[in-house]
Design a protein around this motif. Structure first.
Motif, short mmCIF file in Angstrom:
data_model
loop_
_atom_site.label_atom_id
_atom_site.label_comp_id
_atom_site.label_asym_id
_atom_site.label_seq_id
_atom_site.Cartn_x
_atom_site.Cartn_y
_atom_site.Cartn_z
N UNK A 24 50.34 51.08 37.40
CA UNK A 24 50.23 51.53 38.79
C UNK A 24 48.78 51.58 39.25
N UNK A 25 47.90 52.10 38.39
CA UNK A 25 46.48 52.13 38.75
C UNK A 25 45.90 50.74 38.90
N UNK A 26 46.29 49.82 38.02
CA UNK A 26 45.83 48.43 38.13
C UNK A 26 46.32 47.79 39.42
N UNK A 27 47.60 48.05 39.77
CA UNK A 27 48.15 47.49 41.01
C UNK A 27 47.37 48.02 42.23
N UNK A 28 47.08 49.34 42.24
CA UNK A 28 46.35 49.92 43.36
C UNK A 28 44.95 49.31 43.46
N UNK A 29 44.29 49.11 42.33
CA UNK A 29 42.95 48.52 42.34
C UNK A 29 42.99 47.10 42.88
N UNK A 30 43.95 46.31 42.42
CA UNK A 30 44.05 44.93 42.87
C UNK A 30 44.40 44.84 44.36
N UNK A 31 45.24 45.75 44.83
CA UNK A 31 45.57 45.75 46.27
C UNK A 31 44.33 46.06 47.10
N UNK A 32 43.48 46.95 46.63
CA UNK A 32 42.25 47.24 47.35
C UNK A 32 41.27 46.07 47.29
N UNK A 33 41.24 45.35 46.17
CA UNK A 33 40.41 44.15 46.08
C UNK A 33 40.90 43.11 47.07
N UNK A 34 42.22 42.94 47.15
CA UNK A 34 42.79 41.96 48.07
C UNK A 34 42.53 42.36 49.52
N UNK A 35 42.57 43.66 49.81
CA UNK A 35 42.33 44.12 51.18
C UNK A 35 40.85 44.14 51.55
N UNK A 36 39.97 43.95 50.57
CA UNK A 36 38.54 43.94 50.84
C UNK A 36 37.87 45.29 50.71
N UNK A 37 38.62 46.33 50.29
CA UNK A 37 38.01 47.64 50.12
C UNK A 37 36.97 47.63 49.02
N UNK A 38 37.32 46.95 47.92
CA UNK A 38 36.38 46.75 46.82
C UNK A 38 35.92 45.30 46.83
N UNK A 39 34.64 45.09 46.74
CA UNK A 39 34.09 43.74 46.70
C UNK A 39 33.85 43.33 45.26
N UNK A 40 34.32 42.13 44.94
CA UNK A 40 34.18 41.58 43.61
C UNK A 40 33.56 40.19 43.76
#
Length: 467
Positions: A208-224
């Protein structure tokens, strides 16, 4: 046993006699048992006390045997058996009368719950299907319960009579003892079960935590940095598979029987079957990873693989889906995509765009400058072909009867390539017809008396007649 089955009118007389082995116990002249000095030494009692203890035990066993087979005992056993029979028939009546009602109640309750969730046809159909499955399962559970009742009814009836008690004990040994062993086994497995539950909870919330992190990466909240958006889903799937694999490694030793040879042999057999039957699957999955992460193809790109040309719709682990120019959905295995030449019409290289080209054959008698000018004019008339850099013409071949001219022009609309080529061909024909020049492609045998070109432009009269 023979003495115990004698009629009660025959009185049994017990004696303790000395013999060469020790003190023998005798009834009506029949030898029953002997107490030896070795037995007395082992029990740490006097020999006479040990013999008296044996005599008391034998008398008690014979009395119990006779009392259990007396007329009064048979009457009491029959009464107990009758009570069990009445109770069994009452339960049978209730089972036959209420079984369908219980199943119907569970099915109606399931349909009602689904109806409350969503009042649409699909949900109702799904609710009915689940209700039927639940009713089928409930029917099986009820019949299993009834068979258990029947089994223990027969066992208790047999236990009621001294003559049939050994058969009842055998029945209890065959069924009850395994159930008891299973119950104790489950109780002993509880610590491992709790550990497995903790591992599963950690695994679940990690995913669940991994899914939440990846969704934020996809939404642009976290920049990678250098992480493509279309990598989010496959990266999540790979990481999830790794987390689940680690959890299985920790859980495997806790599974009951995991250390047995049978379980290990079954695991090896399953591994061999998977390895023999999944070569193509693994090949396509590995190829899918290379396709996803090597950045050669992205979703939305217009590509050409072999004879297939289309837009990439979805990149999966096993296959890549493209929509052809004819609006056909084409599935290409990733192994083929990895091992084939892929032409990407959408990928920008130097900023000028894609070079569109086509070839026409024109006779040697036509002025070459005139032909080049007409081809460039046709390219300029074509929509979506860039004016800068300017179109240009190359001499592709000096053929037997004509010069093959290749007109080239840049475009940034790779997804519209079929329509651009069609418009370019149309404009070439129009320009050459306007200037009275015959196109000699694809075949030429002799000069005709007059050029094979339209003499009068079409005024659209046919379209008006059909309209």
């Amino acid at each position: 046993m023979d003495l115990a089955e004698l009629p009660e009118l025959i009185e049994l007389e017990f004696d303790v006699e000395q013999n060469e082995f020790g003190l023998a116990i005798v009834a009506n002249g029949r030898f029953l048992s002997v107490a030896t000095p070795a037995d007395a030494e082992f029990e740490q009692v006097d020999l006479e006390v040990l013999a008296e203890t044996h005599l008391t035990a034998i008398k008690g066993a014979i009395e119990r045997y006779r009392s259990g087979r007396s007329d009064e005992a048979l009457i009491q056993s029959a009464q107990v058996a009758m009570a069990w029979t009445v109770a069994f028939f009452v339960l049978t009546f209730l089972f036959l009368k209420l079984r369908k009602r219980v199943i119907g109640f569970l099915e109606r309750l399931t349909i009602r719950r689904f109806t409350r969730v969503e009042e649409v046809t699909n949900a109702l159909v799904k609710g009915k299907a689940v209700a039927k499955l639940l009713g089928f399962a409930a029917n099986i559970v009820l019949w299993v319960f009834y068979l258990f009742v029947l089994y223990y009814y027969v066992t208790f009836v047999l236990l009621s009579f001294a003559q049939t008690r050994p058969f009842a004990q055998l029945l209890l040994t065959y069924v009850s003892q395994p159930l008891i062993d299973v119950t104790w086994g489950i109780a002993g497995f509880l610590p491992n079960l709790i550990t497995m539950g903790i591992i599963l909870l950690i695994t679940r919330y990690s995913i669940k935590g991994l899914r939440l992190f990846m969704e934020n990466v996809e939404a642009g909240t976290f920049e990678w940095k250098d992480f493509e958006p279309h990598w989010v889903r496959p990266t999540f799937n790979i990481a999830r598979a790794i987390i689940i694999a680690i959890a299985i490694v920790f859980i495997y030793p806790l599974i009951p029987g995991s250390d047995s040879r049978a379980f290990q042999g079954l695991t090896i057999l399953a591994g061999i079957m998977v390895s023999l039957g999944s070569n193509a699957v693994v090949s396509n999955m590995m190829a899918g990873l290379f396709v996803i992460y090597r950045r050669s193809t992205n979703i939305g790109d217009r590509i050409k693989v072999g004879e297939q040309v289309g837009d990439v719709v979805e990149i999966k682990m096993m296959e890549t889906l493209i929509k052809s120019v004819k609006n056909e959905m084409v599935s290409i295995p990733n192994a083929q995509l990895l091992n084939s030449e892929v032409v990407n019409y959408s990928r920008k290289i130097d900023g000028r765009g894609l070079l569109v080209h086509t070839t026409v054959g024109i006779g040697y008698e036509e002025p070459q400058d005139k032909v080049e000018a007409m081809l460039i004019e046709a390219a300029r008339r074509t929509r979506d072909l860039k004016k800068s850099p300017e179109p240009f013409v190359l001499w592709a071949q000096l053929a037997d009867y004509a010069i093959n001219y290749q007109v080239n022009a840049f475009t940034t609309r790779g997804s519209s390539l079929p329509r651009i080529l069609s418009d370019l061909h149309r404009n070439i024909v129009d320009v050459f017809n306007e200037n009275g020049v015959q196109i000699m492609t694809p075949s030429y045998e002799a000069d005709p008396p007059e050029p094979k070109i339209p003499q009068q432009p079409w005024d659209g009269s046919l379209a008006r007649i059909q309209g």
